[in-house]
Write a protein that holds these residues in place. Structure first.
Motif, mmCIF file in Angstrom:
data_model
loop_
_atom_site.group_PDB
_atom_site.id
_atom_site.type_symbol
_atom_site.label_atom_id
_atom_site.label_comp_id
_atom_site.label_asym_id
_atom_site.label_seq_id
_atom_site.Cartn_x
_atom_site.Cartn_y
_atom_site.Cartn_z
ATOM 1 N N SER A 167 24.955 -28.268 5.090
ATOM 2 C CA SER A 167 26.115 -27.608 5.702
ATOM 3 C C SER A 167 26.758 -26.657 4.709
ATOM 4 O O SER A 167 26.545 -26.752 3.491
ATOM 5 N N GLU A 168 27.564 -25.755 5.232
ATOM 6 C CA GLU A 168 28.282 -24.820 4.369
ATOM 7 C C GLU A 168 29.230 -25.572 3.435
ATOM 8 O O GLU A 168 29.344 -25.233 2.254
ATOM 9 N N VAL A 169 29.871 -26.602 3.946
ATOM 10 C CA VAL A 169 30.805 -27.390 3.140
ATOM 11 C C VAL A 169 30.079 -28.042 1.963
ATOM 12 O O VAL A 169 30.568 -28.031 0.824
ATOM 13 N N GLU A 170 28.900 -28.589 2.224
ATOM 14 C CA GLU A 170 28.129 -29.243 1.154
ATOM 15 C C GLU A 170 27.695 -28.226 0.100
ATOM 16 O O GLU A 170 27.746 -28.499 -1.108
ATOM 17 N N LEU A 171 27.272 -27.046 0.549
ATOM 18 C CA LEU A 171 26.853 -26.006 -0.393
ATOM 19 C C LEU A 171 28.047 -25.532 -1.228
ATOM 20 O O LEU A 171 27.921 -25.325 -2.447
ATOM 21 N N LEU A 172 29.192 -25.410 -0.600
ATOM 22 C CA LEU A 172 30.403 -24.995 -1.331
ATOM 23 C C LEU A 172 30.783 -26.020 -2.395
ATOM 24 O O LEU A 172 31.261 -25.658 -3.473
ATOM 25 N N LYS A 173 30.560 -27.304 -2.103
ATOM 26 C CA LYS A 173 30.847 -28.355 -3.087
ATOM 27 C C LYS A 173 29.955 -28.200 -4.320
ATOM 28 O O LYS A 173 30.402 -28.376 -5.453
ATOM 29 N N VAL A 174 28.686 -27.879 -4.093
ATOM 30 C CA VAL A 174 27.755 -27.675 -5.203
ATOM 31 C C VAL A 174 28.208 -26.497 -6.059
ATOM 32 O O VAL A 174 28.233 -26.578 -7.296
ATOM 33 N N ILE A 175 28.581 -25.400 -5.406
ATOM 34 C CA ILE A 175 29.015 -24.209 -6.148
ATOM 35 C C ILE A 175 30.294 -24.495 -6.923
ATOM 36 O O ILE A 175 30.442 -24.076 -8.083
ATOM 37 N N ASN A 176 31.224 -25.228 -6.317
ATOM 38 C CA ASN A 176 32.472 -25.551 -7.012
ATOM 39 C C ASN A 176 32.195 -26.388 -8.261
ATOM 40 O O ASN A 176 32.812 -26.168 -9.312
ATOM 41 N N ARG A 177 31.231 -27.320 -8.158
ATOM 42 C CA ARG A 177 30.872 -28.131 -9.334
ATOM 43 C C ARG A 177 30.304 -27.248 -10.445
ATOM 44 O O ARG A 177 30.640 -27.414 -11.628
ATOM 45 N N LEU A 178 29.471 -26.297 -10.071
ATOM 46 C CA LEU A 178 28.889 -25.381 -11.062
ATOM 47 C C LEU A 178 29.960 -24.466 -11.662
ATOM 48 O O LEU A 178 29.911 -24.140 -12.850
ATOM 49 N N ASN A 179 30.912 -24.050 -10.839
ATOM 50 C CA ASN A 179 32.016 -23.226 -11.341
ATOM 51 C C ASN A 179 32.790 -23.945 -12.437
ATOM 52 O O ASN A 179 33.242 -23.323 -13.410
ATOM 53 N N GLN A 180 32.922 -25.268 -12.292
ATOM 54 C CA GLN A 180 33.716 -26.054 -13.227
ATOM 55 C C GLN A 180 32.924 -26.477 -14.463
ATOM 56 O O GLN A 180 33.505 -26.943 -15.449
ATOM 57 N N ASP A 181 31.616 -26.319 -14.432
ATOM 58 C CA ASP A 181 30.747 -26.779 -15.525
ATOM 59 C C ASP A 181 30.664 -25.702 -16.610
ATOM 60 O O ASP A 181 30.063 -24.645 -16.411
ATOM 61 N N SER A 182 31.245 -25.977 -17.757
ATOM 62 C CA SER A 182 31.313 -24.970 -18.831
ATOM 63 C C SER A 182 29.951 -24.664 -19.450
ATOM 64 O O SER A 182 29.786 -23.656 -20.133
ATOM 65 N N THR A 183 28.944 -25.532 -19.205
ATOM 66 C CA THR A 183 27.606 -25.273 -19.756
ATOM 67 C C THR A 183 26.800 -24.319 -18.880
ATOM 68 O O THR A 183 25.746 -23.840 -19.288
ATOM 69 N N VAL A 184 27.292 -24.058 -17.667
ATOM 70 C CA VAL A 184 26.618 -23.137 -16.740
ATOM 71 C C VAL A 184 27.269 -21.758 -16.866
ATOM 72 O O VAL A 184 28.457 -21.599 -16.587
ATOM 73 N N HIS A 185 26.499 -20.782 -17.285
ATOM 74 C CA HIS A 185 27.044 -19.431 -17.474
ATOM 75 C C HIS A 185 26.795 -18.518 -16.284
ATOM 76 O O HIS A 185 27.604 -17.642 -15.988
ATOM 77 N N GLY A 186 25.663 -18.722 -15.615
ATOM 78 C CA GLY A 186 25.323 -17.885 -14.471
ATOM 79 C C GLY A 186 24.949 -18.719 -13.268
ATOM 80 O O GLY A 186 24.236 -19.720 -13.392
ATOM 81 N N ILE A 187 25.456 -18.325 -12.090
ATOM 82 C CA ILE A 187 25.142 -19.008 -10.837
ATOM 83 C C ILE A 187 24.543 -17.994 -9.874
ATOM 84 O O ILE A 187 25.102 -16.906 -9.672
ATOM 85 N N LEU A 188 23.411 -18.350 -9.287
ATOM 86 C CA LEU A 188 22.769 -17.483 -8.300
ATOM 87 C C LEU A 188 22.365 -18.329 -7.101
ATOM 88 O O LEU A 188 21.677 -19.336 -7.266
ATOM 89 N N VAL A 189 22.834 -17.956 -5.928
ATOM 90 C CA VAL A 189 22.404 -18.607 -4.697
ATOM 91 C C VAL A 189 21.363 -17.699 -4.050
ATOM 92 O O VAL A 189 21.663 -16.558 -3.681
ATOM 93 N N GLN A 190 20.139 -18.197 -3.937
ATOM 94 C CA GLN A 190 19.044 -17.378 -3.423
ATOM 95 C C GLN A 190 19.254 -17.058 -1.943
ATOM 96 O O GLN A 190 19.482 -17.950 -1.129
ATOM 97 N N LEU A 191 19.182 -15.784 -1.618
ATOM 98 C CA LEU A 191 19.285 -15.339 -0.229
ATOM 99 C C LEU A 191 17.879 -15.079 0.315
ATOM 100 O O LEU A 191 16.966 -14.789 -0.451
ATOM 101 N N PRO A 192 17.687 -15.166 1.653
ATOM 102 C CA PRO A 192 18.685 -15.439 2.693
ATOM 103 C C PRO A 192 19.021 -16.917 2.791
ATOM 104 O O PRO A 192 18.299 -17.763 2.258
ATOM 105 N N LEU A 193 20.109 -17.207 3.506
ATOM 106 C CA LEU A 193 20.547 -18.577 3.743
ATOM 107 C C LEU A 193 20.380 -18.916 5.223
ATOM 108 O O LEU A 193 20.332 -18.013 6.070
#
Length: 283
Positions: free
Chosen positions: A74-100
């Motif tokens: 679900s969109e909500v579940e995917l947003l939770k994953v992205i929010n976790r990555l946003n908060q993780d200081s060891t992750v410098h770049g985030i890419l969500v592969q398109l299309p979805l």
């Protein structure tokens, strides 16, 4: 005239060698650039792209991971994953592969990524900075195209650039980057009448329409620089671009091949953006 080929593969190898040295230096300071790619579903093309990104990351000593989520997420579940990555200081770049998948609003996902980790360069804040010429993460394919032009010292200022295609990923941003360097830019697309009348005026022609071998030498001004973004698989399994390479090479001054043209540069600029994020250069 026989056009000089701008090899994205060769330029990519050169740039990745330089990046590897830069990463070695960063590691001495305790900084290991890290890219996380989120893959939703099992689309073969997407999986291939993601694997290529991970392989390229490993080649230059960058840390990377792939988070795989089911097609049904679900969109909500995917947003939770992205929010976790946003908060993780060891992750410098985030890419969500398109299309979805259809149940997910792509724009919601793009806007949820921290702009300082948006190494795809798609977040509206980064697009806005690109529009106004501020330092930011540039979309990878357009950035790769500009890097190819610069590698051959091709003059952009005052030249007439024609872009065929108006996608948010390639067409619109590459036109803006050309405009930022003082080109006069014309956009053409599926509704353009008499396409040839515009392309014949182009000093620089960027073609991103997704139709094999559409642009022949008859569409070109003598000495034009031709950038072919298209990747089309023919019935015999071979890859070809949107430009008829053999024909166009007779008229163009510079031309990019397919494959080994713009494609390798897209991943290379993604790596560049991730290193830039690790160094904290985008505020």
């Amino acid at each position: 005239m026989v056009a000089e080929v701008i090899s994205g593969r060769d330029l990519s190898m050169k740039l990745k060698a330089e990046m590897k040295q830069e990463i070695d230096t960063l590691k001495e300071r305790g900084i290991i650039p890290h890219l996380t790619v989120v893959l939703v579903g099992d689309d073969p093309a997407s999986r291939s792209y993601v694997s290529g990104k991970k392989k390229a990351s490993n080649e230059i000593g960058m840390s990377s991971e792939i988070i795989e989520l089911p097609e049904s997420v679900s969109e909500v579940e995917l947003l939770k994953v992205i929010n976790r990555l946003n908060q993780d200081s060891t992750v410098h770049g985030i890419l969500v592969q398109l299309p979805l998948p259809v149940q997910i609003n792509v724009q919601h996902i793009i806007e949820s990524i921290d702009p300082k980790k948006d190494v795809d360069g798609f977040h509206p804040i980064n697009i806005g900075k690109m529009m106004t010429g501020e330092d930011t993460f540039l979309p990878c394919t357009p950035y790769g195209i500009m890097t190819m032009l610069h590698s051959k010292n091709i003059s952009i200022e005052g030249k007439h650039a024609v872009v065929i295609g108006r996608s948010n990923i390639v067409g619109k941003p590459v036109g803006q980057l050309l405009l930022n360097e003082n080109a006069t830019v014309t956009y053409c697309h599926s509704k353009t009448k008499d396409l040839k009348a515009f392309t014949k005026l182009a000093d620089i022609l960027v073609v991103a329409i997704g139709k094999p071998n559409v642009i022949t030498k008859d569409y070109l001004k003598e000495g034009a620089v031709v950038i072919d973004v298209g990747i089309n698989r023919l019935s015999d399994g071979t890859l070809t671009g949107d430009v008829d390479f053999k024909s166009a090479s007779e008229v163009a001054s510079y031309i990019t091949p397919v494959p080994r043209g713009v494609g390798p540069m897209t991943i290379t600029m993604l790596l560049h953006n991730t290193i830039k994020a690790a160094k904290g250069l985008v505020k």
